[in-house]
Design a protein around this motif. Sequence first.
Motif, PDB file in Angstrom:
ATOM      1  N   ASP A  47     139.231  59.282 -51.232  1.00 36.47           N
ATOM      2  CA  ASP A  47     138.237  60.495 -51.310  1.00 36.47           C
ATOM      3  C   ASP A  47     136.968  60.245 -51.899  1.00 36.47           C
ATOM      4  OD1 ASP A  47     137.817  62.918 -49.837  1.00 36.47           O
ATOM      5  OD2 ASP A  47     137.674  63.807 -51.582  1.00 36.47           O
ATOM      6  N   GLU A 103     133.263  59.958 -50.586  1.00 38.22           N
ATOM      7  CA  GLU A 103     132.193  60.714 -51.335  1.00 38.22           C
ATOM      8  C   GLU A 103     130.907  59.851 -51.741  1.00 38.22           C
ATOM      9  OE1 GLU A 103     131.489  64.284 -52.281  1.00 38.22           O
ATOM     10  OE2 GLU A 103     132.632  64.234 -50.542  1.00 38.22           O
ATOM     11  N   ARG A 104     131.121  58.538 -52.176  1.00 33.77           N
ATOM     12  CA  ARG A 104     130.450  57.450 -52.755  1.00 33.77           C
ATOM     13  C   ARG A 104     129.358  57.046 -51.519  1.00 33.77           C
ATOM     14  NH1 ARG A 104     133.517  53.366 -54.635  1.00 33.77           N
ATOM     15  NH2 ARG A 104     133.824  54.666 -56.486  1.00 33.77           N
ATOM     16  N   ASN A 140     127.715  61.932 -49.958  1.00 33.21           N
ATOM     17  CA  ASN A 140     128.258  62.965 -50.621  1.00 33.21           C
ATOM     18  C   ASN A 140     127.564  64.430 -50.285  1.00 33.21           C
ATOM     19  OD1 ASN A 140     125.439  62.652 -51.639  1.00 33.21           O
ATOM     20  ND2 ASN A 140     125.879  62.578 -53.620  1.00 33.21           N
ATOM     21  N   SER A 160     130.448  67.292 -47.232  1.00 34.68           N
ATOM     22  CA  SER A 160     131.766  68.328 -47.399  1.00 34.68           C
ATOM     23  C   SER A 160     131.924  69.190 -46.337  1.00 34.68           C
ATOM     24  CB  SER A 160     131.308  68.884 -48.863  1.00 34.68           C
ATOM     25  OG  SER A 160     130.222  69.711 -48.778  1.00 34.68           O
TER      26      SER A 160
END
Length: 237
Positions: free
Chosen positions: A100, A104-105, A108, A111
Amino acid sequence: MAPNEIYQYSLVNALMSGVSDSGITAAQLIEKGNQGLGTFVRIEGELLLLDGAVYQLLAEGKIRVASPTDQIPYAVSTHFEPQHTVTGEGARLENKEALDVVLERYNNHASNLFMSYRVEGHFRRVKCRTVKGQEYEGQSLAELGKKQFVAEYSDIEGTIVGFRSPRTWQGFFVAGEHMHFIDKDRKAGGHVLELEADDVRIGIATINNLHIELPTSDKFNSAVMTTDDVGLKSVEG
């Protein structure tokens, strides 16, 4: 369907309510994408779609290639084309949660969007589960999860196919990470509970276009569906 769009048949909440007696065929699912996840009639084992083949990952570590007419009561798939690929130190995964962090990297701001991914290479450890199938009509996925078969594989090469879904979609999809593993020899695999890897390639795509097809069976339409967040977390790991 265009690349990096999601096709889904039925709902996770339907499985949680035990609705799993019929569905689309494996041949139909193959037309919807080059990778995907799901299950088979009576929730017998885990499904993994990978590059033109549908695999049934069964309890006790058995794997079979599904026949074109095998029915699938729930599946999610995509024509996956990676928008970004991570290798080397950036792809080191000390645990399942580390994946995860990699997602996200890359993006980001995703979500509330969906992400699909494929992880290929050498895994230090993969812990997988498979469910053994309903013992009676209408048995829920949460109850089946209490008797799941769990196996741990070490020093193994293979592929993980996965999706990350937003929290607000829990019950339609599996919120958060949902991934299945198969080894390169197609002899071991299952739903991923834990993983460790330091020599893999991670392909990632962000998805904002979804197509959901609902069953029209009497059992689906008469089922009383609620989102069992606790039950889903217990069975999905």
